[in-house]
Design a protein around this motif. Sequence first.
Motif, PDB file in Angstrom:
ATOM      1  N   GLU A   1      33.459  82.220  66.450  1.00 28.96           N
ATOM      2  CA  GLU A   1      32.664  81.535  67.469  1.00 28.96           C
ATOM      3  C   GLU A   1      32.140  80.253  66.846  1.00 28.96           C
ATOM      4  O   GLU A   1      31.488  80.294  65.806  1.00 28.96           O
ATOM      5  CB  GLU A   1      31.488  82.411  67.915  1.00 28.96           C
ATOM      6  CG  GLU A   1      31.867  83.772  68.475  1.00 28.96           C
ATOM      7  CD  GLU A   1      32.378  83.702  69.906  1.00 28.96           C
ATOM      8  OE1 GLU A   1      32.211  82.630  70.529  1.00 28.96           O
ATOM      9  OE2 GLU A   1      32.939  84.707  70.379  1.00 28.96           O
ATOM     10  N   LEU A   2      32.421  79.116  67.467  1.00 29.63           N
ATOM     11  CA  LEU A   2      31.944  77.866  66.909  1.00 29.63           C
ATOM     12  C   LEU A   2      30.454  77.712  67.137  1.00 29.63           C
ATOM     13  O   LEU A   2      29.935  78.030  68.220  1.00 29.63           O
ATOM     14  CB  LEU A   2      32.695  76.669  67.514  1.00 29.63           C
ATOM     15  CG  LEU A   2      33.993  76.327  66.771  1.00 29.63           C
ATOM     16  CD1 LEU A   2      35.098  77.298  67.152  1.00 29.63           C
ATOM     17  CD2 LEU A   2      34.408  74.897  67.024  1.00 29.63           C
ATOM     18  N   THR A   3      29.759  77.223  66.101  1.00 33.25           N
ATOM     19  CA  THR A   3      28.301  77.104  66.166  1.00 33.25           C
ATOM     20  C   THR A   3      27.856  75.996  67.104  1.00 33.25           C
ATOM     21  O   THR A   3      26.912  76.160  67.878  1.00 33.25           O
ATOM     22  CB  THR A   3      27.737  76.847  64.756  1.00 33.25           C
ATOM     23  OG1 THR A   3      28.107  77.933  63.907  1.00 33.25           O
ATOM     24  CG2 THR A   3      26.222  76.733  64.788  1.00 33.25           C
ATOM     25  N   ASN A   4      28.519  74.831  67.056  1.00 34.66           N
ATOM     26  CA  ASN A   4      28.079  73.670  67.828  1.00 34.66           C
ATOM     27  C   ASN A   4      29.030  73.307  68.967  1.00 34.66           C
ATOM     28  O   ASN A   4      29.056  72.179  69.431  1.00 34.66           O
ATOM     29  CB  ASN A   4      27.908  72.467  66.885  1.00 34.66           C
ATOM     30  CG  ASN A   4      26.796  72.687  65.874  1.00 34.66           C
ATOM     31  OD1 ASN A   4      25.669  72.968  66.247  1.00 34.66           O
ATOM     32  ND2 ASN A   4      27.120  72.596  64.594  1.00 34.66           N
ATOM     33  N   LEU A   5      29.821  74.302  69.420  1.00 32.92           N
ATOM     34  CA  LEU A   5      30.779  74.075  70.495  1.00 32.92           C
ATOM     35  C   LEU A   5      31.055  75.408  71.171  1.00 32.92           C
ATOM     36  O   LEU A   5      31.156  76.434  70.504  1.00 32.92           O
ATOM     37  CB  LEU A   5      32.080  73.487  69.916  1.00 32.92           C
ATOM     38  CG  LEU A   5      33.175  73.061  70.884  1.00 32.92           C
ATOM     39  CD1 LEU A   5      32.717  71.846  71.685  1.00 32.92           C
ATOM     40  CD2 LEU A   5      34.453  72.719  70.110  1.00 32.92           C
TER      41      LEU A   5
ATOM     42  N   TYR B   1      42.566  65.641  67.443  1.00 32.84           N
ATOM     43  CA  TYR B   1      42.305  65.840  68.865  1.00 32.84           C
ATOM     44  C   TYR B   1      40.801  65.869  69.108  1.00 32.84           C
ATOM     45  O   TYR B   1      40.046  66.458  68.323  1.00 32.84           O
ATOM     46  CB  TYR B   1      42.933  67.147  69.355  1.00 32.84           C
ATOM     47  CG  TYR B   1      44.433  67.197  69.182  1.00 32.84           C
ATOM     48  CD1 TYR B   1      45.283  66.691  70.158  1.00 32.84           C
ATOM     49  CD2 TYR B   1      45.003  67.743  68.029  1.00 32.84           C
ATOM     50  CE1 TYR B   1      46.672  66.727  70.003  1.00 32.84           C
ATOM     51  CE2 TYR B   1      46.380  67.776  67.858  1.00 32.84           C
ATOM     52  CZ  TYR B   1      47.207  67.263  68.843  1.00 32.84           C
ATOM     53  OH  TYR B   1      48.569  67.295  68.676  1.00 32.84           O
ATOM     54  N   THR B   2      40.369  65.256  70.205  1.00 28.69           N
ATOM     55  CA  THR B   2      38.956  65.241  70.578  1.00 28.69           C
ATOM     56  C   THR B   2      38.633  66.526  71.334  1.00 28.69           C
ATOM     57  O   THR B   2      39.248  66.814  72.372  1.00 28.69           O
ATOM     58  CB  THR B   2      38.639  64.020  71.455  1.00 28.69           C
ATOM     59  OG1 THR B   2      38.983  62.824  70.734  1.00 28.69           O
ATOM     60  CG2 THR B   2      37.155  63.980  71.814  1.00 28.69           C
ATOM     61  N   ASN B   3      37.697  67.296  70.841  1.00 32.52           N
ATOM     62  CA  ASN B   3      37.433  68.627  71.399  1.00 32.52           C
ATOM     63  C   ASN B   3      37.030  68.590  72.871  1.00 32.52           C
ATOM     64  O   ASN B   3      37.374  69.492  73.639  1.00 32.52           O
ATOM     65  CB  ASN B   3      36.347  69.330  70.577  1.00 32.52           C
ATOM     66  CG  ASN B   3      36.824  69.684  69.176  1.00 32.52           C
ATOM     67  OD1 ASN B   3      38.018  69.683  68.889  1.00 32.52           O
ATOM     68  ND2 ASN B   3      35.882  69.976  68.289  1.00 32.52           N
ATOM     69  N   ARG B   4      36.295  67.562  73.267  1.00 35.96           N
ATOM     70  CA  ARG B   4      35.815  67.538  74.647  1.00 35.96           C
ATOM     71  C   ARG B   4      36.955  67.421  75.661  1.00 35.96           C
ATOM     72  O   ARG B   4      36.748  67.643  76.862  1.00 35.96           O
ATOM     73  CB  ARG B   4      34.817  66.393  74.846  1.00 35.96           C
ATOM     74  CG  ARG B   4      35.397  65.001  74.701  1.00 35.96           C
ATOM     75  CD  ARG B   4      34.372  63.935  75.107  1.00 35.96           C
ATOM     76  NE  ARG B   4      34.889  62.591  74.932  1.00 35.96           N
ATOM     77  CZ  ARG B   4      34.755  61.870  73.842  1.00 35.96           C
ATOM     78  NH1 ARG B   4      34.077  62.376  72.806  1.00 35.96           N
ATOM     79  NH2 ARG B   4      35.263  60.652  73.760  1.00 35.96           N
ATOM     80  N   ASP B   5      38.160  67.083  75.179  1.00 30.80           N
ATOM     81  CA  ASP B   5      39.304  66.973  76.079  1.00 30.80           C
ATOM     82  C   ASP B   5      39.976  68.319  76.347  1.00 30.80           C
ATOM     83  O   ASP B   5      40.943  68.380  77.122  1.00 30.80           O
ATOM     84  CB  ASP B   5      40.343  66.007  75.488  1.00 30.80           C
ATOM     85  CG  ASP B   5      39.833  64.578  75.394  1.00 30.80           C
ATOM     86  OD1 ASP B   5      38.896  64.234  76.155  1.00 30.80           O
ATOM     87  OD2 ASP B   5      40.357  63.818  74.562  1.00 30.80           O
TER      88      ASP B   5
ATOM     89  N   GLY C   1      36.221  71.168  63.862  1.00 33.02           N
ATOM     90  CA  GLY C   1      34.830  70.770  63.707  1.00 33.02           C
ATOM     91  C   GLY C   1      34.100  70.780  65.038  1.00 33.02           C
ATOM     92  O   GLY C   1      34.639  71.204  66.061  1.00 33.02           O
ATOM     93  N   GLY C   2      32.869  70.292  65.022  1.00 34.98           N
ATOM     94  CA  GLY C   2      32.089  70.258  66.251  1.00 34.98           C
ATOM     95  C   GLY C   2      32.555  69.185  67.210  1.00 34.98           C
ATOM     96  O   GLY C   2      32.345  69.290  68.424  1.00 34.98           O
ATOM     97  N   THR C   3      33.233  68.147  66.710  1.00 40.34           N
ATOM     98  CA  THR C   3      33.638  67.010  67.531  1.00 40.34           C
ATOM     99  C   THR C   3      35.154  66.891  67.644  1.00 40.34           C
ATOM    100  O   THR C   3      35.683  66.652  68.740  1.00 40.34           O
ATOM    101  CB  THR C   3      33.075  65.700  66.929  1.00 40.34           C
ATOM    102  OG1 THR C   3      31.657  65.824  66.802  1.00 40.34           O
ATOM    103  CG2 THR C   3      33.409  64.511  67.817  1.00 40.34           C
ATOM    104  N   ASN C   4      35.867  67.059  66.520  1.00 42.22           N
ATOM    105  CA  ASN C   4      37.318  66.880  66.494  1.00 42.22           C
ATOM    106  C   ASN C   4      38.004  68.081  65.870  1.00 42.22           C
ATOM    107  O   ASN C   4      37.397  68.835  65.099  1.00 42.22           O
ATOM    108  CB  ASN C   4      37.697  65.634  65.678  1.00 42.22           C
ATOM    109  CG  ASN C   4      37.119  64.364  66.261  1.00 42.22           C
ATOM    110  OD1 ASN C   4      37.430  63.989  67.388  1.00 42.22           O
ATOM    111  ND2 ASN C   4      36.272  63.686  65.498  1.00 42.22           N
ATOM    112  N   THR C   5      39.291  68.223  66.187  1.00 41.44           N
ATOM    113  CA  THR C   5      40.149  69.210  65.549  1.00 41.44           C
ATOM    114  C   THR C   5      41.335  68.489  64.933  1.00 41.44           C
ATOM    115  O   THR C   5      41.982  67.668  65.597  1.00 41.44           O
ATOM    116  CB  THR C   5      40.645  70.252  66.561  1.00 41.44           C
ATOM    117  OG1 THR C   5      39.537  71.030  67.020  1.00 41.44           O
ATOM    118  CG2 THR C   5      41.682  71.191  65.951  1.00 41.44           C
ATOM    119  N   ARG C   6      41.605  68.754  63.651  1.00 38.36           N
ATOM    120  CA  ARG C   6      42.789  68.214  62.978  1.00 38.36           C
ATOM    121  C   ARG C   6      43.782  69.341  62.793  1.00 38.36           C
ATOM    122  O   ARG C   6      43.406  70.434  62.353  1.00 38.36           O
ATOM    123  CB  ARG C   6      42.436  67.603  61.614  1.00 38.36           C
ATOM    124  CG  ARG C   6      41.834  66.214  61.687  1.00 38.36           C
ATOM    125  CD  ARG C   6      40.319  66.248  61.856  1.00 38.36           C
ATOM    126  NE  ARG C   6      39.673  66.930  60.755  1.00 38.36           N
ATOM    127  CZ  ARG C   6      39.371  66.343  59.594  1.00 38.36           C
ATOM    128  NH1 ARG C   6      39.638  65.065  59.412  1.00 38.36           N
ATOM    129  NH2 ARG C   6      38.749  67.005  58.642  1.00 38.36           N
TER     130      ARG C   6
END
Length: 325
Positions: free
Chosen positions: A75-79, A34-38, A12-17
């Motif tokens: 390509e991710l839309t919001n990341l 997992y938190t994507n920003r990491d 997702g835009g914020t997390n990955t499961r």
Amino acid sequence: MADPLLLVADVGGTNTRVAMARGAIVQTDSIRRYTNRDFLNLAPVLRRYREEHGGPAPDGACVAVAGPVGDGRAELTNLDWSIDTARLLEATGAPRGAILNDLQAQGHALGHLDGSDLQEVIAAPEVQLVSRLVIGVGTGFNAAPVHETPRGRFVPPCEAGHANLPIRTEAELRLCNFVSTAHGFPAVEDVLSGRGLTQVYRWLSSEAGSSEEHSAAEIMARVASDPRAEAAVRLFVRMLGTVAGNLALIHLPLGGVYLVGGVARAMGPHLGPMGFASAFRDKGRFAGFMSNFPVRLVLDDFAALTGCAAHLCEPSTQPQKDVQV
């Protein structure tokens, strides 16, 4: 023969499961978030999971991403992330891989979900073996039709969240002008998403000469105590009904419309009392025809993982995304 061991991920835009599955059954105790920003990209997330989870290499890997997919690349839309099949196979050690749009994965999950994970929104007879439609409302907005074909299930990718918002009233025109200031274009997901609900509240504040604003979570928590929050959620629900009705007319999903995503689930208690059904059916002389489409809310937060696993177990409907090595 034992069901294949599969690695599946929902990005997702914020997390990955990420999880493991046996056949189309996700092993719930293997799910990690997992938190994507990491991370700098998706491949390091998948490598981290393999290191932490251990065990044999999977027989296949499939990831669902919130963004456009083509020629084995996403390509991710919001990341600012991307992934292609070669990197997917390298990161997971799998000999076979597939990359899906997140709504494609939700479409492949239909028929593999427990009945308790489906909440009826609009009742109607469900016609078997005809088209269905999944509509995702979360960090962004998207939709995808689900077709049953002689070769198996086909779920074409789509980017419905970037179509124009429908405008029927002077107030909706003012809302469109308000949300279009950032990009110069009033897209559906500028209202029908988590950040969209925040935008709706800000717009209502500006209409009242105020600058008050709140996050989407705060707005949902204030519905019973804040008239403006209630008005924002009501407008959101009715706009969702309008857009979902438009998409139903385009795709004719007589097998059902399925609402998915975190924001859709949060809106679940408000869909009935705040007018989703009336907005969905408000199509002039086609209002009666709209009663042919059942609408259900998917409550399973891990449905995309199930869809990834199910896709790898189905006859290939998108061979350009599958690679055998």
